[in-house]
Write a protein that holds these residues in place. Structure first.
Motif, PDB file in Angstrom:
ATOM      1  N   MET A  10      60.534   2.432  26.662  1.00 50.31           N
ATOM      2  CA  MET A  10      59.576   3.477  26.290  1.00 50.31           C
ATOM      3  C   MET A  10      58.774   3.915  27.510  1.00 50.31           C
ATOM      4  SD  MET A  10      56.817   1.069  24.240  1.00 50.31           S
ATOM      5  CE  MET A  10      55.512   2.266  24.078  1.00 50.31           C
ATOM      6  N   LYS A  11      58.261   5.150  27.446  1.00 50.53           N
ATOM      7  CA  LYS A  11      57.427   5.662  28.541  1.00 50.53           C
ATOM      8  C   LYS A  11      56.085   4.959  28.510  1.00 50.53           C
ATOM      9  CE  LYS A  11      59.461   9.203  30.735  1.00 50.53           C
ATOM     10  NZ  LYS A  11      59.906   8.979  32.108  1.00 50.53           N
ATOM     11  N   LEU A  12      55.723   4.430  29.664  1.00 53.72           N
ATOM     12  CA  LEU A  12      54.488   3.658  29.727  1.00 53.72           C
ATOM     13  C   LEU A  12      53.689   4.135  30.929  1.00 53.72           C
ATOM     14  CD1 LEU A  12      53.691   1.231  27.930  1.00 53.72           C
ATOM     15  CD2 LEU A  12      54.487  -0.265  29.750  1.00 53.72           C
ATOM     16  N   SER A  13      52.381   4.113  30.787  1.00 48.69           N
ATOM     17  CA  SER A  13      51.543   4.387  31.948  1.00 48.69           C
ATOM     18  C   SER A  13      50.294   3.539  31.835  1.00 48.69           C
ATOM     19  CB  SER A  13      51.169   5.870  32.016  1.00 48.69           C
ATOM     20  OG  SER A  13      50.296   6.185  30.960  1.00 48.69           O
ATOM     21  N   GLY A  14      49.484   3.559  32.878  1.00 48.82           N
ATOM     22  CA  GLY A  14      48.193   2.891  32.803  1.00 48.82           C
ATOM     23  C   GLY A  14      47.204   3.809  32.100  1.00 48.82           C
ATOM     24  N   TRP A  15      45.946   3.387  32.073  1.00 48.71           N
ATOM     25  CA  TRP A  15      44.927   4.160  31.358  1.00 48.71           C
ATOM     26  C   TRP A  15      44.743   5.555  31.981  1.00 48.71           C
ATOM     27  CZ3 TRP A  15      42.968   4.523  26.868  1.00 48.71           C
ATOM     28  CH2 TRP A  15      41.718   5.098  26.643  1.00 48.71           C
ATOM     29  N   GLY A  16      45.063   5.668  33.267  1.00 50.54           N
ATOM     30  CA  GLY A  16      44.928   6.962  33.938  1.00 50.54           C
ATOM     31  C   GLY A  16      45.994   7.973  33.531  1.00 50.54           C
ATOM     32  N   ARG A  17      47.055   7.506  32.883  1.00 50.33           N
ATOM     33  CA  ARG A  17      48.139   8.356  32.379  1.00 50.33           C
ATOM     34  C   ARG A  17      48.870   9.097  33.502  1.00 50.33           C
ATOM     35  NH1 ARG A  17      46.546  12.406  28.739  1.00 50.33           N
ATOM     36  NH2 ARG A  17      48.347  12.099  27.409  1.00 50.33           N
ATOM     37  N   TYR A  18      48.703   8.596  34.708  1.00 49.85           N
ATOM     38  CA  TYR A  18      49.376   9.221  35.832  1.00 49.85           C
ATOM     39  C   TYR A  18      50.739   8.557  36.012  1.00 49.85           C
ATOM     40  CZ  TYR A  18      50.631   9.541  40.772  1.00 49.85           C
ATOM     41  OH  TYR A  18      51.319   9.689  41.940  1.00 49.85           O
ATOM     42  N   ASN A  19      51.753   9.357  36.253  1.00 54.78           N
ATOM     43  CA  ASN A  19      53.074   8.847  36.615  1.00 54.78           C
ATOM     44  C   ASN A  19      53.673   7.851  35.609  1.00 54.78           C
ATOM     45  OD1 ASN A  19      55.320   8.630  38.195  1.00 54.78           O
ATOM     46  ND2 ASN A  19      54.404   7.231  39.692  1.00 54.78           N
ATOM     47  N   PRO A  20      53.898   8.262  34.369  1.00 50.64           N
ATOM     48  CA  PRO A  20      54.503   7.362  33.370  1.00 50.64           C
ATOM     49  C   PRO A  20      55.926   6.965  33.775  1.00 50.64           C
ATOM     50  CG  PRO A  20      53.699   9.394  32.367  1.00 50.64           C
ATOM     51  CD  PRO A  20      53.668   9.602  33.837  1.00 50.64           C
ATOM     52  N   GLN A  21      56.295   5.759  33.412  1.00 53.55           N
ATOM     53  CA  GLN A  21      57.626   5.250  33.761  1.00 53.55           C
ATOM     54  C   GLN A  21      58.292   4.666  32.531  1.00 53.55           C
ATOM     55  OE1 GLN A  21      58.987   5.289  36.956  1.00 53.55           O
ATOM     56  NE2 GLN A  21      57.197   6.510  37.538  1.00 53.55           N
ATOM     57  N   ASP A  22      59.622   4.700  32.541  1.00 50.78           N
ATOM     58  CA  ASP A  22      60.364   4.050  31.461  1.00 50.78           C
ATOM     59  C   ASP A  22      60.280   2.544  31.628  1.00 50.78           C
ATOM     60  OD1 ASP A  22      61.604   5.397  29.353  1.00 50.78           O
ATOM     61  OD2 ASP A  22      62.775   6.546  30.804  1.00 50.78           O
ATOM     62  N   CYS A  23      59.765   1.874  30.624  1.00 51.82           N
ATOM     63  CA  CYS A  23      59.637   0.426  30.710  1.00 51.82           C
ATOM     64  C   CYS A  23      60.162  -0.210  29.432  1.00 51.82           C
ATOM     65  CB  CYS A  23      58.172   0.009  30.877  1.00 51.82           C
ATOM     66  SG  CYS A  23      57.437   0.547  32.426  1.00 51.82           S
TER      67      CYS A  23
END
Lengths: 245, 441
Positions: B1-14
Motif C-alpha cells: 500500500m502507498k505509505l507516507s509519513g505525517w508530512g505526506r511528502y513522497n509516498p512509497q509503496d510499502c
C-alpha cells in the motif's frame, strides 16, 4: 453504579477482545471465555487497568458441548449479555477433501456456538431478560466456491440466530446477528483485503455495542456490505455458478 | 500500500503487516529489512520499509501500573492518548509529551521525543525504566540503564533501528488537575526572545511561537507561552468539582486537500500579524485545559492535509547555546528573504542530550518549521543546512524526510558510531527504514 456482566465467548479473537474493551469502557464487568484462558492474563490486565472493571477468565471449549451447562453453572450469575466471537475459517481445500476438517469447521462455526448460545438462551428465557449476540458472516449469505464449507456453517448459524430471535421475541430476550464483512484480524492476516470494505476490530465492537443498546436485529458493520451482499444474493444462479468470486 | 509519513511528502509503496503476537513478529524479523511503525506521526520516511513495515498497533495492552511510583508497563502500540485518558482522571500525567497525543509508546521511545519541559526534565527516555526489545535473532531482551545498557542507550532515539520495541516501563507524574496555568510573554525581537527563555528557565513548560516572516527590527519576535500544572485552587470555581475534566473541545477535520496556494507568504504573513497582535494584547495569565495547551493541533484532525496533495516537510534543528543567537538570526533572515512561509514556527530552549545515544536534544535552541514540499522549499532548506552546519547544529530524525547521508554526517558525528554499532550487532540487515538507507544509518 454497577453494570451487568458481559460474557465474551471466543475471547482470544481480535473481535472478541475489542468487544470486551468496548463494554468495559462502559463499566461492565467482563468474563473472557476461551480455551487456554490463562493466556489472556495480559488482556485481563489491560481491561482492569484501563477501565477499572472486574474481569474473570473462564476456561471454555466450544466443541465440548457436554461441558457447556457446567461451564455456565461455574460462572455464577447468568450474564446480561453473551457475545459469541467464535469462528474458524479452516482451509477450504482441506475441508473439501477431508470430512474431519470439514466437520471441524462446521462444528466450530455452527454446532458449537449454537449449543452454548442455546443453553444461555434457555436460561435467559427463564430469567425473562438478556441479550445474545452471534457473530456470523456475510459468507453465509451465499455459498461461493472459495469458502462454502465455512460459508454454509455460517449460513446455518445465521438461520439459527434468526429462529432464536423469533422464538424469544416475546420473552424479553433479544438476539443480535452480526455480519462483519472483512475484518483486519489474525484470521484474515495475509489476505489482500480491499481497504474500503475492511473494518477494524474496534469498529465491529462499536457496531455491536450500538446494536445491543438499540436492540437492533441484524447488522452489517460497514453499510456498504449490505449493498454488496444484496447484489451477490440477487445474481441469477446460471450466471453466479460461472463467476469466480 | 502507498505509505507516507505525517508530512505526506513522497509516498512509497510499502508492504505493511500487523502482527498481533510475538511469534508472527519473530517471523517478520527473520525476513529482514524490517521497520516498526506506530501511529505514523513521524514526518518523513523513518517508519517506512518497502518490503517489511510492521504496524505495531496490534500490541496495545497496558500491563501493570504501580501507583506508588507512577510506573506504567505497557506494550509499545499503546497510544499516548489512551494513556492520558486512562490515567489523568486518577491524577497522573506523562512526564514528557510531544506536541501530539496520537503517538504510540514505541514511537515516543524510538524518537526519544521531547516536550515543552525539556530544559528541566529531559526527554521521554529519562523516564523509561526498561525496554523489552526483539533483536535480530528474534530473542526478546530486557534493556535498561543497568542491563544491556548499550542497547538501551542506542534504542532511545534509535528510530527503531536496534530492534522492535515490544514493551516498556516508564513513569508518570502526579498532577492535581488537568489544567495548565499559562502565561504568555510577547517579545519584540530575537534577542528578547532568547533572553526570555533564560529568564524563565525555572518554568516547567516553555515554548515560543515565532513569527518567521518578521524582519528587520522585529526579526525573531515571538509569543512565549509558559505553563505550570494548575492546582485545584488555581481553577475557576466551576471547574473545581471536576478538576480532571477540561471542557471537551470540538474536533474539526480538514476533509480534503487544501489547494496548494492556500498557504502562501501573504496569507501566512497576515495570519502571523494578527496572531502576534492578538497574543500580545492578551498576554498575561490564564488557565487552559491540558489538551488545548499541549495539543493545539490535535483538535484539527488531519491538519496535515492543509498543505495540499504534495505534502510538506518539517525542518527541525538544534543549535548549541554558544552559537544559537547568531545561527537563528541567519536562519530567520534567510527564510524571511526567501519569500517562503512556514505556517508553524516553533522555538524552544533545550537541555542536555540525556541517555539516548542518538537523541536529538542538546543544550541550546531548537527551531522547527514546516514548508509545503516544492522545489523552492528544497533549495531553501539546502541554504538552511549550510547555516545549521556552520553553527554546529544537528537534526531531529523524526522530522526528517530529505537530508543526505553527507549532511547528516557533517552535522552529527554520532551517525557513524551508530552505524558501526548496528553493523557490529548484526542489525543492519534485519532492521532498516527508507530513512536509514537514505542516511546510511
Amino acid at each position: 453504579m454497577t453494570r451487568p456482566a458481559v460474557l465474551i465467548l471466543g475471547a482470544r479473537s481480535d473481535i472478541g477482545l475489542a468487544v470486551a474493551r468496548r463494554f468495559a469502557a462502559e463499566g461492565h464487568p467482563i468474563i473472557l471465555a476461551a480455551r487456554d484462558s490463562a493466556s489472556l492474563a495480559d488482556a485481563k490486565a489491560d481491561l482492569v487497568l484501563r477501565h477499572s472493571v472486574a474481569v474473570t477468565l473462564a476456561e471454555f471449549d466450544v466443541l465440548d458441548t457436554a461441558s457447556h451447562a457446567a461451564f455456565l453453572d461455574g460462572l455464577g450469575p447468568l450474564p446480561a449479555v453473551a457475545v459469541s466471537a467464535i469462528g474458524l475459517m479452516g482451509d477450504q481445500t482441506a475441508s473439501e477433501h477431508g470430512a474431519a476438517s470439514a466437520a471441524l469447521v462446521i462444528r466450530s462455526n455452527f454446532e458449537g456456538p449454537a449449543a452454548i448460545l442455546g443453553e444461555i438462551a434457555n436460561r435467559m428465557e427463564v430469567r425473562g431478560n438478556g441479550t445474545i449476540v452471534g457473530i456470523s458472516s456475510v459468507a453465509g449469505d451465499r455459498g461461493r466456491a472459495t469458502n462454502y464449507i465455512y460459508g454454509s456453517a455460517k449460513a446455518g448459524f445465521t438461520a439459527w440466530l434468526s429462529g432464536l430471535r423469533n422464538r424469544l421475541a416475546k420473552k424479553g430476550v433479544h438476539v443480535v446477528t452480526v455480519l462483519p464483512g472483512f475484518v483486519d484480524t489474525k484470521m484474515t492476516a495475509g489476505m489482500d483485503l480491499p481497504a474500503k470494505l475492511t473494518a477494524q476490530p474496534g469498529e465491529v465492537a462499536e457496531a455491536i455495542h450500538r446494536a445491543v443498546t438499540r436492540k437492533r436485529n441484524v447488522i452489517y458493520v460497514k453499510p456498504v456490505w449490505q449493498l454488496v451482499m444484496a447484489i451477490i444474493r440477487n445474481i441469477p444462479e446460471p450466471v453466479f455458478k460461472r463467476l469466480k468470486l | 500500500m502507498k505509505l507516507s509519513g505525517w508530512g505526506r511528502y513522497n509516498p512509497q509503496d510499502c508492504r505493511v503487516t500487523r502482527p498481533r503476537d510475538e511469534d508472527t513478529l519473530r517471523a517478520r524479523v527473520a525476513e529482514g529489512g524490517l521497520i516498526a511503525r506506530g501511529n505514523g506521526r513521524s514526518y518523513g520516511d523513518s517508519a517506512m520499509s518497502g518490503s517489511n513495515t510492521v504496524d505495531m498497533r496490534g500490541f496495545d495492552r497496558m500491563l501493570s501500573f504501580d501507583a506508588e511510583a507512577g510506573q506504567l508497563v505497557a506494550e509499545s502500540g499503546v497510544m499516548l492518548d489512551d494513556i492520558i485518558t486512562t490515567f489523568l482522571p486518577r491524577g497522573w500525567f506523562p512526564w514528557v509529551t510531544p506536541g501530539t497525543r496520537y503517538v504510540t509508546l514505541g514511537g515516543m521511545i524510538a524518537a526519544d521525543v521531547h516536550g515543552k519541559n525539556h530544559h528541566l526534565h529531559g526527554s521521554f527516555g529519562a523516564f523509561v525504566d526498561w525496554i523489552d526489545l526483539m533483536g535480530p535473532d528474534g530473542q526478546v531482551r530486557r534493556c535498561g540503564p543497568l542491563d544491556n545498557s548499550d542497547l538501551f542507550a542506542a534504542t532511545l532515539g534509535g528510530m527503531g533501528l536496534t530492534g522492535v520495541i515490544l514493551r516498556a516501563s516508564f513513569r508518570l507524574r502526579r498532577v492535581e488537575t488537568g489544567f495548565i496555568r499559562q502565561e504568555t510573554v510577547p517579545t519584540a525581537n530575537l534577542t528578547e526572545t532568547l533572553a526570555a527563555f533564560e529568564a524563565h528557565q525555572s518554568a516547567t513548560y516553555s515554548v515560543a511561537w515565532i513569527d518567521c516572516l518578521a524582519s528587520g527590527d522585529s526579526l525573531g519576535r515571538s509569543l512565549i507561552t509558559l505553563g505550570e500544572h494548575a492546582s485545584v485552587g488555581d481553577l475557576p470555581r466551576r471547574n473545581r468539582t471536576a478538576p480532571f475534566a477540561p471542557p471537551a473541545r470540538k474536533k474539526r477535520i480538514i476533509p480534503l486537500d487544501a489547494p496548494g496556494f492556500a498557504l502562501n507568504r501573504h496569507t501566512v504573513q497576515a495570519f502571523n500579524h494578527l496572531y502576534y497582535k492578538r497574543g500580545a494584547a492578551k498576554s498575561g495569565h490564564s488557565v487552559t485545559g491540558w489538551d488545548e495547551y499541549f495539543y493545539p493541533l490535535d483538535s484539527i484532525l488531519a491538519w496535515n492535509r492543509m498543505y495540499g496533495r504534495r505534502g510538506f516537510v518539517q525542518y527541525q534543528t538544534v543549535l548549541p547555546l554558544a552559537t544559537a543567537a547568531a545561527g537563528l538570526r541567519e536562519l530567520l533572515e534567510t527564510i524571511s528573504a526567501s519569500g517562503l512561509a512556514s505556517f508553524l514556527a516553533v522555538l524552544k530552549r533545550l537541555g542536555p542530550q540525556g541517555r539516548g545515544m542518538m537523541s536529538f536534544p542538546m543544550e541550546g535552541h531548537t527551531l522547527a518549521l514546516d514548508f509545503p514540499a516544492s522545489r523552492a522549499t528544497f533549495a531553501l532548506l539546502r541554504r538552511l543546512d549550510a547555516i545549521t552546519l556552520a553553527h554546529g547544529g544537528r537534526y531531529y530524525l523524526a522530522k526528517d524526510a530529505r537530508l543526505t547521508a553527507d549532511t547528516l554526517r557533517q552535522s552529527d558525528p554520532r551517525a557513524d558510531r551508530f552505524h558501526q554499532l548496528r553493523s557490529a550487532e548484526g542489525l543492519t540487515r534485519r532492521f532498516a527504514s527508507l530513512q536509514s538507507e537514505r542516511l546510511y544509518l
